[in-house]
Design a protein around this motif. Structure first.
Motif: not given
Length: 874
Positions: A820-835, A837-842
C-alpha cells in the motif's frame, strides 16, 4: 400395498408376467407406454444466468445506476471505472462459487448399464434403460441391480445395500413373504436399483423402474431440496439492505435539502449524489470477503477438507449441530473381530493383555484361529496399503483376525459345506499333518443346537448352555455380531462330510464378537465438538442396538433414547422438532427420515452440518446448511450434493475444519469492522460538504481508489490473523445475531465521524494556507489512507489491545502495508497516476499531517477499547 408385502403370485398377477418373462412384443409395448428405465433430470440454469445472478444485489444496483448517470452526464472515464468495479466483483463471485451440480447424472450412472433377463423363456442381455415392469431379471455375483425387483428365487443371495440403507454388513436375501410393515433394510425379499450382488444368485421381477425406484425417490428429493443460502450470505444481504436504506434516505434528504437551500445545477446535483453513492458503498468488501474465504479454502485443503462452495467455510464456524452417518464416518467401515469368548475367559482384542490371555487358553484359542482361517470363503488383498475384501466382510474380519496370528502347520482343505441362509452355517473338512478335523462356524443359536460338548480347561466337558446364552446376550448388547465356532477330530479315512456328520460329537470352541469399530480420532473429535458447544447426532440406517453401542463408545450423550425410522414416521413435524432436541441417536432411517430430521433441527434455529457417504445421505446433505461427504468411500452422488468433501474420510477433520471456520468468521468480522467506517467516513465528507455548501473534497475516481485498492490491500492482511485462543471453547454464535451488533454500530459510527473530522480539519487548514484544490485532495487522500492503516491495526483485536506478539507472526500484514505504501507513493509521484486520479506531488509537511491523523485514530480507538474492557470487565 407395498411390493415387499405381495406374494410372488400376486406380484406376477399385478405386473402381468410369468416365470418365463415377458414376450418380446409385450416388452416393446411397455417400453413405449412406461418409458425408459432412467432418472429424469431437473432443469439447470445456464452459465450466463449463473453469472448474471451475481449482479442481483442492492448495492450493485446503486453502482450500476451511478455508472449510467455518469455516462448520461458525459463523464465516460468515471462510468467505465464504476462498471469495471461492478464487473470485477461479479466475476470474482462467479469464478469462486461456480460448481457443477452433477448429483442427478451421478445417480443415473449408478444404475446398471446392462441386465440379463428372460424373454419368451430365453436368456438375453438388454440395456438396463429398456427394462419394464414385469421383466424377469437374473442376478449373479458382481451384478449392479438395474431396477427394483421382487425376488422369486434366491440361492445364497447376498446383496451390498450400504449406499441405500447405511447398514455396514451385506444382507442375506430370500423370497419369503412379508405381511407386516418393514423398514427398507428389513425388506429381505426385495433388491433395489444401484445396489450390488455380493455373492450367490437369484431371479427377480421388475416392479419399479426409473423415478419409481428407491434410487429414483432420492433423485426426486435432491431436485426438491434445492440450494439454500449460507448464514454468511444471508447476513451480508441483510447488511447490504441496511446500507442501501441508509444511503437512500441520505440521498433523498440531500436532494430535497439542495433543491430548497442550495443553488445546484442539475449536473452538479447528480455528480454530488453519485459521489455519495460511490463513497458510501463499500465496493471492495465483496472482493475482500472472497479473498478471505479463499484463504480459508486453501488452509482447509491442506487439512484434508475440500471446500466446494466458499461461503461454506464460514458456515462451518457457525455450525451448532453435526448430524453424522455411522458407517465409514464414525466407524472404520471395516468389520473387525473385537472380542473372543471361550468357556474360560472373555478376551477384548484391544486389551493390552491380549497375548497373555491367548497363552492361558492355548488350545481353544488355537482352534478358533484354525476355524477362522479354514472355514472361510473370503480373500483379502492389499492395494496401495488399503485392505480390499473379496467376499463377505464378516468372513473378512475372521480372516484378518487369523492372519494376525499365523499358524506354523501344513494343512489342506478336502471338502466344504458352503454357507446357506437355509441352515446358517458353514463347515470344512481339513487335514492337518496326520489328523483330520471338521471345523464349523455359524449363527450361535444354530451351532449351540448342534453341539453337546465344550472345550474347557484343555478338556471336553458337557455344554453349559446358560453360560453361552448369557455371553451372547452381553456381547450383543455392545452391538457386536456374534458367530459361534465348533470342531471335532474325525477318522483319517473320511473324505467327505455331510450335514449328518455335524450333528454328533461337535465340540463348542467359543464365540467371535464382530463389529465395525469406532475410529479413535472420531471419539476425540466429538469431545472437541462438545467443548465447542456443538451437538453431535448419529443418523444411521443400521440396527438400533449397533447404533446405541457405537454411540456409547464414541461419547454421544442421549444414546439410550434412540429412535428408529418407524418412530419418526409416527411423529408430526412439530413433534419431531421437540424430539430432535433431546435425542442423539436415530437408527434404521431412510433417506426421507434423514431429510425430515435435518429440517426439524433447522426449524429449531440450529445451523446443521450433515455427513455421509451413501446415496441415502445425499438429500439430507443437500438440505443441510453444510453437507459433508466422504472423499474415499463416498459415492459420487454424495460428493456432488455436498459443500465439503473429506479427503481422508475422518470425522476428526470436521473438528479441524470447524476451527478454521471460526477463524475465518472472526477475520471476516474484523474486516467488516474495518471496511465500513472507512467507507462511511468518505460518505460523511460528501454529506457535510453539501450541507456546508463547500466543494466535494474527493472525486468519484479517488473514492473508488480508496474503496477498491487501499481497502482490499489492508483487509487482505486481516484475513491472515491467527485463531483466537477461545475459538474452540466458546459456543457457536447465535444464527439470528446481526453481523452489525450494537457495539459494531457504535464503533462504525464514531470511527467514521473521527476519520471525516480529521479529514475536514486538515482540508480546512490547507485551505487557509492557500493550497490548491489538487494538493488538498491528494493530502486528504493520504490522510484517509493513513487512518485506514492505523485503524486496520486496531481491528486485529475487536476488544483487546491490538499490538501483541502475534503481530510479528502475521507476515502478510507487513507485506500488505508495504504494498500500500508503494501504491500510495505512485499515486502522489507517478505522472501517469496523477493524470488518472487527479493527484499531485506533496511535501513532507503534508505527509506528516496525514501520519499524525493516523496515529490519533489508533490512540483514540485503543482508548475506547480500554474503557470498554473496564466497563464489561473482560
Amino acid at each position: 400395498m407395498e411390493w415387499y408385502q405381495r406374494t410372488i403370485e400376486e406380484t406376477q398377477s399385478v405386473t402381468k408376467t410369468s416365470e418365463l418373462g415377458l414376450s418380446s412384443e409385450e416388452r416393446q409395448k411397455r417400453i413405449v407406454s412406461q418409458g425408459e428405465n432412467s432418472l429424469s433430470k431437473g432443469q439447470e440454469d445456464s452459465e450466463l444466468k449463473k453469472f448474471l445472478h451475481h449482479f442481483n444485489d442492492l448495492l450493485i444496483y446503486v453502482l450500476i445506476g451511478a455508472g449510467i448517470l455518469k455516462g448520461v452526464t458525459g463523464d465516460f472515464i468515471d462510468m467505465t471505472i464504476i462498471f469495471a468495479v461492478v464487473l470485477i466483483n461479479s466475476l470474482i463471485g462467479y469464478v469462486q462459487e461456480r460448481k457443477a451440480t452433477n448429483s442427478l447424472s451421478s445417480l443415473s450412472a449408478m444404475m446398471g448399464s446392462q441386465a440379463t433377463i428372460l424373454a419368451d423363456g430365453e436368456k438375453g442381455i438388454v440395456e438396463a434403460t429398456s427394462l419394464v415392469a414385469g421383466d424377469v431379471v437374473l442376478l449373479n455375483p458382481g451384478t449392479i441391480i438395474p431396477a427394483d425387483l421382487r425376488l422369486v428365487e434366491a440361492y445364497n443371495l447376498v446383496v451390498e445395500e450400504a449406499i441405500l440403507t447405511g447398514e455396514s454388513t451385506p444382507v442375506n436375501k430370500n423370497t419369503a413373504d412379508i405381511t407386516s410393515s418393514a423398514d427398507l433394510g428389513d425388506r429381505l425379499n426385495m433388491v433395489y436399483s444401484g445396489t450390488l450382488v455380493n455373492s450367490g444368485s437369484g431371479k427377480g421381477i421388475v416392479v419399479e423402474t426409473g423415478d419409481g425406484t428407491e434410487l429414483g425417490k432420492i433423485s426426486q428429493h435432491l431436485k426438491e431440496v434445492g440450494s439454500g443460502e449460507t448464514p454468511l450470505i444471508k447476513k451480508m444481504k441483510q447488511l447490504n439492505k441496511q446500507i442501501f436504506y441508509i444511503l437512500a434516505a441520505l440521498i433523498l434528504f440531500l436532494v430535497v435539502f439542495s433543491l430548497m437551500f442550495r443553488e445546484f445545477t442539475g449536473g452538479e446535483l447528480v455528480s454530488a449524489m453519485i459521489a455519495l453513492a460511490v463513497s458510501a458503498v463499500p465496493e471492495g468488501l465483496p472482493a475482500v470477503l472472497s479473498i478471505i474465504l479463499s484463504v480459508g479454502v486453501t488452509r482447509m485443503a491442506v487439512k484434508k477438507a475440500i471446500i466446494k462452495k466458499m461461503p461454506a467455510v464460514e458456515t462451518l464456524g457457525s455450525m451448532s449441530v453435526i448430524c453424522s452417518d455411522k458407517t465409514g464416518t464414525l466407524t472404520k467401515n471395516e468389520m473387525t473381530v473385537v472380542s473372543i469368548v471361550t468357556k474360560d475367559q472373555v478376551v477384548e482384542i484391544a486389551d493390552e493383555g491380549f497375548e497373555h490371555s491367548a497363552q492361558e487358553d492355548r488350545l481353544a484359542w488355537h482352534r478358533l484361529i484354525e476355524t477362522a482361517l479354514y472355514c472361510n470363503d473370503t480373500k483379502i488383498n492389499y492395494r496401495g496399503g488399503k485392505r480390499e475384501i473379496i467376499g463377505n466382510p464378516t468372513e473378512g474380519a475372521l480372516l484378518e483376525f487369523a492372519n494376525q496370528h499365523p499358524l506354523d502347520q501344513e494343512e489342506h482343505i478336502l471338502y466344504k459345506i458352503p454357507f446357506d441362509s437355509a441352515y446358517k452355517y458353514m463347515a470344512t473338512l481339513v487335514v492337518i499333518g496326520k489328523k483330520k478335523f471338521i471345523y464349523l462356524k455359524g449363527a450361535p443359536d444354530i451351532v449351540l443346537d448342534m453341539v453337546s460338548l465344550q472345550l474347557e480347561q484343555e478338556a471336553y466337558k458337557t455344554i453349559d448352555l446358560a453360560y453361552w446364552e448369557e455371553e451372547i446376550s452381553i456381547q450383543a448388547r455392545k452391538g457386536q455380531r456374534m458367530l459361534a465356532a465348533a470342531y471335532k477330530e474325525v477318522p483319517f479315512e473320511m473324505a467327505t462330510i455331510s450335514h449328518e456328520d455335524l450333528q454328533q460329537e461337535m465340540v463348542m470352541l467359543g464365540l467371535y464378537g464382530i463389529i465395525d469399530p469406532p475410529k479413535k480420532e472420531a471419539m476425540e473429535a466429538i469431545r472437541i465438538c462438545h467443548d465447542a458447544g456443538i451437538s453431535v447426532k448419529m443418523i444411521t440406517g443400521d440396527h438400533k442396538d449397533t447404533a446405541v453401542a457405537i454411540a456409547e463408545q464414541i461419547g454421544l450423550t442421549n444414546y439410550n433414547q434412540a429412535l428408529i425410522g418407524s418412530d419418526i414416521e409416527n411423529l408430526s413435524d412439530l413433534e419431531l422438532q421437540g424430539v430432535v432436541a433431546t435425542h442423539d441417536v436415530f437408527a434404521r432411517t431412510t433417506p426421507e427420515h434423514k431429510l425430515r430430521l435435518v429440517r426439524a433441527i433447522q426449524e429449531n434455529g440450529e445451523i446443521v452440518g450433515m455427513t455421509g457417504d451413501g446415496v441415502n445421505d445425499a438429500p439430507a446433505l443437500k438440505k443441510a446448511d453444510i453437507g459433508i461427504a466422504m472423499g474415499i468411500k463416498g459415492t459420487e452422488v454424495t460428493k456432488d450434493a455436498a459443500d465439503m468433501v473429506l479427503a481422508d474420510d475422518n470425522f476428526a477433520t470436521i473438528a479441524a475444519a470447524v476451527r478454521e471456520g471460526r477463524r475465518v468468521y472472526d477475520n471476516l468480522k474484523k474486516t467488516i469492522y474495518f471496511s465500513l467506517p472507512t467507507a462511511f467516513a468518505q460518505g460523511l465528507l460528501v454529506v457535510v460538504s453539501i450541507l456546508l455548501d463547500k466543494p466535494l473534497p474527493l472525486t468519484s475516481i479517488q473514492i473508488l481508489w480508496l474503496n477498491m485498492v487501499t481497502t482490499i490491500t489492508l483487509s487482505f492482511a486481516l484475513g491472515f490473523e491467527p485463531i483466537a485462543k477461545d475459538a474452540m471453547t466458546r459456543k457457536p454464535r447465535d444464527p439470528k445475531e446481526n453481523i452489525l451488533n450494537g457495539y459494531a454500530v457504535f464503533r462504525t459510527t464514531y470511527v467514521s465521524l473521527l476519520l471525516a473530522a480529521l479529514g475536514f480539519m486538515i482540508n480546512t487548514y490547507l485551505g487557509n494556507q492557500g493550497a490548491s484544490e489538487t494538493v488538498m485532495q491528494t493530502t486528504l487522500l493520504l490522510t484517509i489512507v493513513c487512518g485506514q492503516v492505523f485503524y486496520m491495526i486496531n481491528c486485529r483485536e475487536i476488544h483487546q489491545f491490538a499490538i501483541t506478539k502475534s503481530i510479528l507472526a502475521n507476515k502478510i500484514l507487513w507485506l500488505a502495508t508495504g504494498i500500500l505504501v508503494i501504491l500510495q507513493l505512485a499515486v502522489m509521484y507517478v505522472p501517469f497516476m496523477n493524470s488518472i486520479l487527479a493527484t499531485t506531488s506533496i511535501g513532507w509537511h503534508h505527509t506528516s499531517l496525514a501520519l499524525l491523523a493516523g496515529v490519533l485514530v489508533f490512540l483514540i480507538v485503543e482508548g475506547e477499547k480500554l474503557i470498554y474492557r473496564i466497563w464489561k470487565k473482560i
